[in-house]
Write an enzyme that holds these catalytic residues in place. Structure first.
Site, short mmCIF file in Angstrom:
data_model
loop_
_atom_site.label_atom_id
_atom_site.label_comp_id
_atom_site.label_asym_id
_atom_site.label_seq_id
_atom_site.Cartn_x
_atom_site.Cartn_y
_atom_site.Cartn_z
N ASP A 292 0.41 -1.21 0.16
CA ASP A 292 -0.10 0.32 0.04
C ASP A 292 1.25 1.61 0.30
O ASP A 292 0.34 2.75 0.96
CB ASP A 292 -0.92 -0.47 0.79
CG ASP A 292 -1.83 -1.52 1.49
OD1 ASP A 292 -2.05 -1.70 0.63
OD2 ASP A 292 -1.88 -1.67 2.57
N LYS B 174 2.08 2.22 -5.01
CA LYS B 174 3.08 1.91 -6.37
C LYS B 174 1.98 2.24 -7.30
O LYS B 174 2.95 1.89 -8.32
CB LYS B 174 2.85 0.46 -6.58
CG LYS B 174 4.37 -0.10 -5.30
CD LYS B 174 4.14 -1.62 -4.91
CE LYS B 174 2.98 -2.32 -4.59
NZ LYS B 174 2.40 -2.01 -3.12
N GLY C 86 -4.67 -4.09 -4.76
CA GLY C 86 -5.45 -3.46 -4.95
C GLY C 86 -5.12 -1.96 -5.36
O GLY C 86 -4.49 -1.58 -4.35
N HIS C 87 -5.75 -1.21 -5.83
CA HIS C 87 -5.28 0.28 -5.71
C HIS C 87 -6.16 0.96 -6.67
O HIS C 87 -6.81 -0.10 -7.52
CB HIS C 87 -4.08 0.30 -6.19
CG HIS C 87 -3.27 0.20 -7.67
ND1 HIS C 87 -2.23 -1.02 -7.99
CD2 HIS C 87 -3.23 0.50 -8.65
CE1 HIS C 87 -2.51 -1.70 -8.82
NE2 HIS C 87 -3.06 -0.37 -9.47
N GLN D 11 2.17 -5.43 -3.03
CA GLN D 11 2.95 -5.85 -1.30
C GLN D 11 3.91 -5.52 -2.04
O GLN D 11 4.07 -4.39 -1.98
CB GLN D 11 2.35 -7.76 -1.72
CG GLN D 11 1.27 -7.98 -1.25
CD GLN D 11 0.68 -8.30 -2.41
OE1 GLN D 11 1.86 -9.09 -2.93
NE2 GLN D 11 -0.29 -8.82 -3.23
P1 IMP Z 1 -1.82 -12.87 1.56
O1 IMP Z 1 -1.57 -12.65 0.65
O2 IMP Z 1 -4.02 -12.66 1.29
O3 IMP Z 1 -2.47 -14.18 1.96
O4 IMP Z 1 -2.17 -12.10 3.18
C1 IMP Z 1 -0.97 -12.42 3.90
C2 IMP Z 1 -0.78 -10.92 4.89
O5 IMP Z 1 0.28 -9.83 3.38
C3 IMP Z 1 -1.91 -9.86 5.29
O6 IMP Z 1 -0.94 -9.36 6.27
C4 IMP Z 1 -2.48 -9.05 4.09
O7 IMP Z 1 -2.68 -8.32 4.21
C5 IMP Z 1 -1.44 -8.96 3.53
N1 IMP Z 1 -1.64 -7.67 2.45
C6 IMP Z 1 -1.83 -9.20 0.86
N2 IMP Z 1 -2.11 -8.49 -0.20
C7 IMP Z 1 -1.84 -6.63 0.59
C8 IMP Z 1 -1.55 -5.80 -0.45
O8 IMP Z 1 -1.93 -5.45 -1.59
N3 IMP Z 1 -1.31 -4.49 0.79
C9 IMP Z 1 -1.15 -4.54 2.21
N4 IMP Z 1 -0.92 -5.61 2.18
C10 IMP Z 1 -0.97 -6.75 1.41
#
Ligand code: IMP
Length: 421
Positions: A13, A16, A40-41, A217
């Protein structure tokens, strides 16, 4: 540089999408190389807001060739929902990328439930279980998914194993016929875009095209170099680009590290410079710090340069892009974490053992803040002196030069300090 990676330097977040959108004005190709619709953005284009989760950020510009590379995991239902909102686009999907199926979402929820207090706080999009299946050789690749007979045979095999797992975890079973009938429709929608993206990218490199690799991420969520186990299941580092796209490592020219002027994290896990209380609420409100994918309020912290130096080492950063600087206006004093105290010892790294990272207490320096609204500044020199000092200190502590900073959500609130593309 002709081939640049946009890397999130913190816990995701960082903005990017905004930096990719800005740099994409000069790009021929934009590539997503890992993750799925956990990202997501929002991209504002022609006055309309578009929420992107799976599609690369260049998708709204018909002049750009967009690529979803082999390192991604793709939820076909989410894919169809996203493309249906866009009129015309250029997209190529790797036949080696993996498919996220409904049982992955069920398993994601079930594992989180099983972990109880130690849950990761995932986005529940099935990302972890899809990558687990890839590594276990129980995955479904795009190339199989789009071939009707092979998809049916493969799904019939996989669903037997997955339903056993779901039953053991007390999660609902998935019906084969229902799943097949729904997903074959998505497969037909996806098929026209599928190809060998490694072949395409190598040709684009030979043709000297400008290519932007868009990380999802942030490095602290990297499966290898992040704060394991509170991480995602792929690697957002610049070093994962060659493997996840099928190009040679030496063909990547450099990486731009996107960092917020402070820190945020969504989901569980340690964050040493976390701020609680009124100041965190204020920053969350001004910075609209709520997750794009899940709507969860983001945790807020001071800028942490131990984190940024870790990212510089493990990913490689050629330049920095600092976002959301405007959010800090009006705060009297700003802290920057410069090292950690771990059981009485000063350290400048992120301990591998999560218990040790949880025990880290940041050592801060304090910088004077600024009162002025900076949302209209057009150059670095327009910034109040205190804001200039804050940025200079950041660059000095991380040892990476500044290329871009942004002072608001619009494209014209993004200021180029150094031409890099
Ligand atoms: P997962 O990617 O859904 O397995 O989540 C694993 C961890 O990554 C969790 O703490 C999510 O909140 C974090 N996470 C996954 N995608 C994002 C993102 O795009 N932005 C921020 N945190 C993310």
């Amino acid at each position: 540089m002709k081939r640049i990676v946009v890397v999130g330097t913190q816990w995701g977040d960082e903005g990017k999408g905004k930096i990719t959108d800005f740099l994409a004005q000069k790009a021929d190709v934009v590539v997503r190389y890992q993750g799925g619709n956990n990202a997501g953005h929002t991209v504002v284009f022609d006055g309309k807001k578009h929420s992107l989760h799976l599609l690369p950020s260049g998708i709204l510009n018909p002049k750009i060739q967009n690529v979803m590379a082999n390192g991604m995991v793709i939820n076909p239902k989410a894919f169809v929902e996203e493309i249906d909102k866009i009129e015309s686009f250029n997209l190529m999907i790797s036949e080696r990328a993996h498919i996220v199926l409904p049982y992955h979402l069920e398993l994601d929820k079930a594992y989180e439930h099983f972990k109880g207090n130690e849950k990761i706080g995932t986005t529940h999009k099935g990302i972890g279980p899809a990558y687990t299946d890839k590594a276990a050789r129980l995955g479904l690749r795009v190339s199989t998914f789009i071939r009707e007979d092979r998809f049916k045979t493969k799904l019939a095999e996989l669903i037997k194993v997955k339903n056993q797992e779901l039953r053991k975890l007390g999660a609902p079973r998935i019906d084969f016929e229902d799943l097949y009938n729904e997903y074959i429709v998505y497969a037909k929608r996806m098929a026209p875009y599928v190809g060998d993206t490694s072949l395409y990218l190598n040709q684009a490199i030979e043709a000297d095209k400008n290519i932007l690799f868009e990380g999802a991420q942030g490095v602290l969520l990297c499966l290898d170099h992040g704060t394991y186990p509170y991480v995602t299941s792929s690697s957002p580092t610049a070093s994962s680009v060659p493997l996840n796209t099928g190009i040679a490592p030496w063909l990547v020219d450099g990486a731009i590290g996107v960092t917020k002027a402070y820190t945020t994290r969504v989901g569980e896990g340690p964050m040493p410079s976390e701020i609680l209380g009124d100041l965190a609420d204020h920053i969350r409100k001004v910075g609209n710090e709520f997750g794009t994918t899940t709507g969860r309020p983001r945790r807020i912290g001071w800028l942490d340069t131990v984190v940024l130096r870790h990212t510089k080492r493990t990913s490689g950063l050629s330049y920095l892009a600092v976002t959301l600087l405007d959010v800090l206006s009006g705060i009297d004093e700003l802290k920057i974490a410069i090292s950690y105290d771990l059981n009485g010892k000063e350290i400048d790294y992120i301990p591998a053992e999560i218990e040790d990272f949880m025990a880290c207490k940041p050592n801060y320096i304090t910088m004077p803040g600024w009162k002025e609204d900076i949302t209209q500044v057009k150059s670095f020199d327009d910034l109040p002196v205190a804001a200039q000092n804050y940025m200079n200190k950041l660059n000095e502590l991380v040892g990476v030069p500044l290329a871009i900073f942004s002072v608001g959500p619009d494209r014209n609130q993004t200021i180029l300090v150094k031409e890099i593309f």
